[in-house]
Design a protein around this motif. Sequence first.
Motif, short mmCIF file in Angstrom:
data_model
loop_
_atom_site.label_atom_id
_atom_site.label_comp_id
_atom_site.label_asym_id
_atom_site.label_seq_id
_atom_site.Cartn_x
_atom_site.Cartn_y
_atom_site.Cartn_z
N GLY A 37 0.83 -1.20 0.00
CA GLY A 37 0.00 0.00 0.00
C GLY A 37 0.86 1.25 0.00
O GLY A 37 1.95 1.27 0.57
N TYR A 42 -2.83 0.65 -3.69
CA TYR A 42 -1.87 -0.47 -3.59
C TYR A 42 -1.17 -0.61 -4.94
O TYR A 42 -1.81 -0.52 -6.00
CB TYR A 42 -2.60 -1.77 -3.21
N THR A 152 -7.56 -0.03 -3.16
CA THR A 152 -7.14 0.82 -2.03
C THR A 152 -6.99 0.01 -0.74
O THR A 152 -6.68 0.54 0.31
CB THR A 152 -8.15 1.96 -1.81
N SER A 153 -7.25 -1.31 -0.84
CA SER A 153 -7.02 -2.23 0.29
C SER A 153 -6.71 -3.60 -0.30
O SER A 153 -6.99 -3.86 -1.49
CB SER A 153 -8.25 -2.31 1.20
N GLU A 156 -9.43 -5.67 -2.11
CA GLU A 156 -9.87 -5.25 -3.45
C GLU A 156 -8.96 -5.75 -4.57
O GLU A 156 -9.22 -5.52 -5.74
CB GLU A 156 -9.95 -3.71 -3.51
N ASP A 170 0.31 -5.65 3.73
CA ASP A 170 -0.99 -5.05 4.04
C ASP A 170 -0.79 -3.92 5.05
O ASP A 170 -0.41 -4.16 6.19
CB ASP A 170 -1.90 -6.15 4.61
N GLY A 172 -3.32 -1.84 5.62
CA GLY A 172 -4.69 -1.39 5.89
C GLY A 172 -5.19 -0.58 4.71
O GLY A 172 -4.67 -0.69 3.60
N LYS A 173 -6.20 0.22 4.95
CA LYS A 173 -6.77 1.08 3.89
C LYS A 173 -5.80 2.21 3.59
O LYS A 173 -5.22 2.80 4.51
CB LYS A 173 -8.11 1.64 4.39
N CYS A 174 -5.60 2.51 2.31
CA CYS A 174 -4.70 3.61 1.93
C CYS A 174 -5.22 4.94 2.46
O CYS A 174 -6.42 5.19 2.46
CB CYS A 174 -4.56 3.69 0.41
N SER A 177 -6.76 6.95 -0.55
CA SER A 177 -7.64 6.05 -1.33
C SER A 177 -8.17 6.69 -2.61
O SER A 177 -9.31 6.47 -3.02
CB SER A 177 -8.80 5.53 -0.46
#
Length: 207
Positions: A37, A42, A152-153, A156, A170, A172-174, A177
């Motif tokens: 990420g 990502y 973005t995670s 996905e 990983d 987490g969420k960017c 995003s």
Amino acid sequence: MKLNKIIKIYELDEKERGNILNFLKGEILKGKIIICGTDTLYGISANALDEKVVKKVYQIKKRDLNKPLSICVKDKEDIEKYAYVNDLAKKIIDNFLPGPLTIILKKKDLIPDIVSKEYIGIRVPDEPTIRELSIVPLTTTSANISGKESPTSVDEIDKEILDNVDYIIDIGKCKYSKPSTIIKIEDNKIIPIREGVIKMSEIYEIL
């Protein structure tokens, strides 16, 4: 060191994180391909100076070899190793990097033509993990099959992409995003290519 293919880096303490990132740096130098990420999306990252491994990145993405890739470097001071930086570019770099901006500059010969021919897009993401892994310039193309949605995670990311890389980091969420803003510096002019997280008006404002 034996690692799981998917490494949840945010679950590790500082010592474990340091050990794993040091191991992964060695793996990158051996030609391994990772997904990690960034602050925006990502990306598929590999040693951009290794033509053989760059070709594999194109194959994994099913990307046309004529479409250039951008690179990620550790610090904004590293940009001048791989591209020519004039006063205009320096002003933008100093104001917006690290951050969600891709700046396209005339490249130096160190970057192989398979990555990009005359100009190279460069990122210094506002995300410590990917920057720490950038002991060489890394490819930063999004971790998707060409033409499909950019992830973005980790959830996905297309299974076909996950199956074809060596490690997935990983984070987490960017953070943002959203894609980075892309600008090109040519003949002392700014050419907007794509407006992303940073508004073009913000860039013009600082000039």
